[in-house]
Write an enzyme that holds these catalytic residues in place. Sequence first.
Site, mmCIF file in Angstrom:
data_model
loop_
_atom_site.group_PDB
_atom_site.id
_atom_site.type_symbol
_atom_site.label_atom_id
_atom_site.label_comp_id
_atom_site.label_asym_id
_atom_site.label_seq_id
_atom_site.Cartn_x
_atom_site.Cartn_y
_atom_site.Cartn_z
ATOM 1 N N SER A 147 0.858 -1.192 0.000
ATOM 2 C CA SER A 147 0.000 0.000 0.000
ATOM 3 C C SER A 147 0.887 1.232 0.000
ATOM 4 O O SER A 147 2.039 1.178 0.452
ATOM 5 C CB SER A 147 -0.872 0.024 1.259
ATOM 6 O OG SER A 147 -1.534 1.269 1.390
ATOM 7 N N TYR A 160 -1.400 -0.150 10.711
ATOM 8 C CA TYR A 160 -1.565 -0.456 9.279
ATOM 9 C C TYR A 160 -0.324 -0.049 8.475
ATOM 10 O O TYR A 160 0.177 -0.844 7.672
ATOM 11 C CB TYR A 160 -2.826 0.224 8.726
ATOM 12 C CG TYR A 160 -3.092 -0.148 7.279
ATOM 13 C CD1 TYR A 160 -3.313 -1.473 6.905
ATOM 14 C CD2 TYR A 160 -3.099 0.820 6.279
ATOM 15 C CE1 TYR A 160 -3.536 -1.824 5.577
ATOM 16 C CE2 TYR A 160 -3.335 0.485 4.947
ATOM 17 C CZ TYR A 160 -3.540 -0.842 4.604
ATOM 18 O OH TYR A 160 -3.760 -1.185 3.292
HETATM 19 N N1 LIG Z 1 -8.686 -0.243 -0.717
HETATM 20 C C1 LIG Z 1 -7.595 0.499 -0.583
HETATM 21 O O1 LIG Z 1 -7.662 1.748 -0.519
HETATM 22 C C2 LIG Z 1 -6.247 -0.154 -0.539
HETATM 23 C C3 LIG Z 1 -5.120 0.629 -0.776
HETATM 24 C C4 LIG Z 1 -3.870 0.051 -0.727
HETATM 25 C C5 LIG Z 1 -3.733 -1.302 -0.459
HETATM 26 N N2 LIG Z 1 -4.834 -2.051 -0.215
HETATM 27 C C6 LIG Z 1 -4.634 -3.474 0.088
HETATM 28 O O2 LIG Z 1 -5.279 -4.243 -0.896
HETATM 29 C C7 LIG Z 1 -5.632 -5.528 -0.364
HETATM 30 C C8 LIG Z 1 -7.076 -5.821 -0.713
HETATM 31 O O3 LIG Z 1 -7.904 -4.829 -0.127
HETATM 32 P P1 LIG Z 1 -9.291 -4.386 -0.769
HETATM 33 O O4 LIG Z 1 -9.262 -2.908 -0.928
HETATM 34 O O5 LIG Z 1 -9.620 -5.217 -1.929
HETATM 35 O O6 LIG Z 1 -10.262 -4.702 0.487
HETATM 36 P P2 LIG Z 1 -11.516 -5.694 0.594
HETATM 37 O O7 LIG Z 1 -12.491 -5.401 -0.472
HETATM 38 O O8 LIG Z 1 -11.948 -5.584 2.024
HETATM 39 O O9 LIG Z 1 -10.880 -7.141 0.334
HETATM 40 C C9 LIG Z 1 -10.034 -7.741 1.278
HETATM 41 C C10 LIG Z 1 -9.839 -9.194 0.890
HETATM 42 O O10 LIG Z 1 -8.904 -9.783 1.803
HETATM 43 C C11 LIG Z 1 -9.449 -10.996 2.268
HETATM 44 N N3 LIG Z 1 -8.977 -11.337 3.600
HETATM 45 C C12 LIG Z 1 -8.981 -10.583 4.721
HETATM 46 N N4 LIG Z 1 -8.495 -11.296 5.745
HETATM 47 C C13 LIG Z 1 -8.185 -12.517 5.259
HETATM 48 C C14 LIG Z 1 -7.644 -13.701 5.828
HETATM 49 N N5 LIG Z 1 -7.347 -13.774 7.127
HETATM 50 N N6 LIG Z 1 -7.441 -14.766 5.036
HETATM 51 C C15 LIG Z 1 -7.754 -14.712 3.727
HETATM 52 N N7 LIG Z 1 -8.272 -13.633 3.120
HETATM 53 C C16 LIG Z 1 -8.488 -12.552 3.890
HETATM 54 C C17 LIG Z 1 -10.956 -10.801 2.240
HETATM 55 O O11 LIG Z 1 -11.595 -12.078 2.091
HETATM 56 P P3 LIG Z 1 -12.427 -12.853 3.214
HETATM 57 O O12 LIG Z 1 -12.956 -11.839 4.175
HETATM 58 O O13 LIG Z 1 -13.496 -13.551 2.421
HETATM 59 O O14 LIG Z 1 -11.429 -13.794 3.808
HETATM 60 C C18 LIG Z 1 -11.110 -9.990 0.968
HETATM 61 O O15 LIG Z 1 -11.188 -10.846 -0.150
HETATM 62 C C19 LIG Z 1 -5.342 -5.454 1.140
HETATM 63 O O16 LIG Z 1 -4.105 -6.076 1.397
HETATM 64 C C20 LIG Z 1 -5.240 -3.953 1.394
HETATM 65 O O17 LIG Z 1 -4.430 -3.658 2.507
HETATM 66 C C21 LIG Z 1 -6.100 -1.524 -0.256
#
Ligand SMILES: NC(=O)c1ccc[n+]([C@@H]2O[C@H](COP(=O)([O-])OP(=O)(O)OC[C@H]3O[C@@H](n4cnc5c(N)ncnc54)[C@H](OP(=O)(O)O)[C@@H]3O)[C@@H](O)[C@H]2O)c1
Length: 252
Positions: A147, A160
């Site tokens: 991130s 975070y």
């Molecule tokens: N959205 C942003 O602004 C942003 C920016 C930079 C980086 N990111 C990073 O991008 C990644 C995805 O985030 P997103 O924005 O797509 O959020 P999201 O829509 O909440 O998706 C998060 C995903 O991670 C999975 N997850 C969470 N805990 C888990 C576990 N213990 N085991 C397996 N899967 C798990 C969830 O699946 P289940 O709950 O079904 O397990 C879900 O599929 C994360 O690493 C986040 O830190 C996000």
Amino acid sequence: MSELRDLRGQVALVTGASSGIGAAIAEALALRGVRVTLAARRVDRLDALAQRLRQADGAGETQVVACDVREEAQVREAVSQTLERWGALDILVANAGFGGRGPLVDGDPARWKAMLDTNVFGLLLTLKYGARPMLEAGRGHVVVMSSIAGVVTTAGGAAYCGSKAAASAIADALRMEVGPQGVAVTAIEPGVVISEFQAVAEYPPDILENMLHGATPLQPADIARVVVQVCEQPEHATVGELIIRPRGQARP
Ligand SMILES: NC(=O)c1ccc[n+]([C@@H]2O[C@H](COP(=O)([O-])OP(=O)(O)OC[C@H]3O[C@@H](n4cnc5c(N)ncnc54)[C@H](OP(=O)(O)O)[C@@H]3O)[C@@H](O)[C@H]2O)c1
């Protein structure tokens, strides 16, 4: 000039494929003919995505694996099932994770632990078991979803930002270890992407306004597009780290 590589027929494993960025990456890869293992805890979501992709013209096969990345046996199993089904692992997308913000002194230790267990320990497990078959094959591409919070630290981000700084460092260490043996490692460092992330992080509404100042946020498909492009680079050229922000997001 080298051509981009055709990913058709390759095999991928995407963690956190049930929502947001992971679901978009899994879909984009499958639509390019990549065979994809969809891994996350919410299997109903994975099944729905797999069902949709089965109906898409030219999409690669998918399989669904229940996987909590904090559980070593489940991570090992997700990799094993990928190898058993398709005999290879070419692209590993270590994406599972979640966020949260707030003053350190008010922080909830149980939530910190869950976050670090997922974003750091779960990432290490995913890379340990996923990179091994790539080393044996002498090729492959690991994509780590870090991130911008891992690059730019902000107040309220102790847990975070710390977890994502660790993710970027882990990706870089792995890159040095496995690059000489033919395996590429890329850390993706997105700014604000609209997904379930904001609800899971329990963000109050003004946080996004303060980051975006009216700019258009990214969508999961924006991240999926760059991940596909990174994987399509010719084998000798590795994108080690890639920051992608909404154009108007100044900080972080
Ligand atoms: N959205 C942003 O602004 C942003 C920016 C930079 C980086 N990111 C990073 O991008 C990644 C995805 O985030 P997103 O924005 O797509 O959020 P999201 O829509 O909440 O998706 C998060 C995903 O991670 C999975 N997850 C969470 N805990 C888990 C576990 N213990 N085991 C397996 N899967 C798990 C969830 O699946 P289940 O709950 O079904 O397990 C879900 O599929 C994360 O690493 C986040 O830190 C996000």
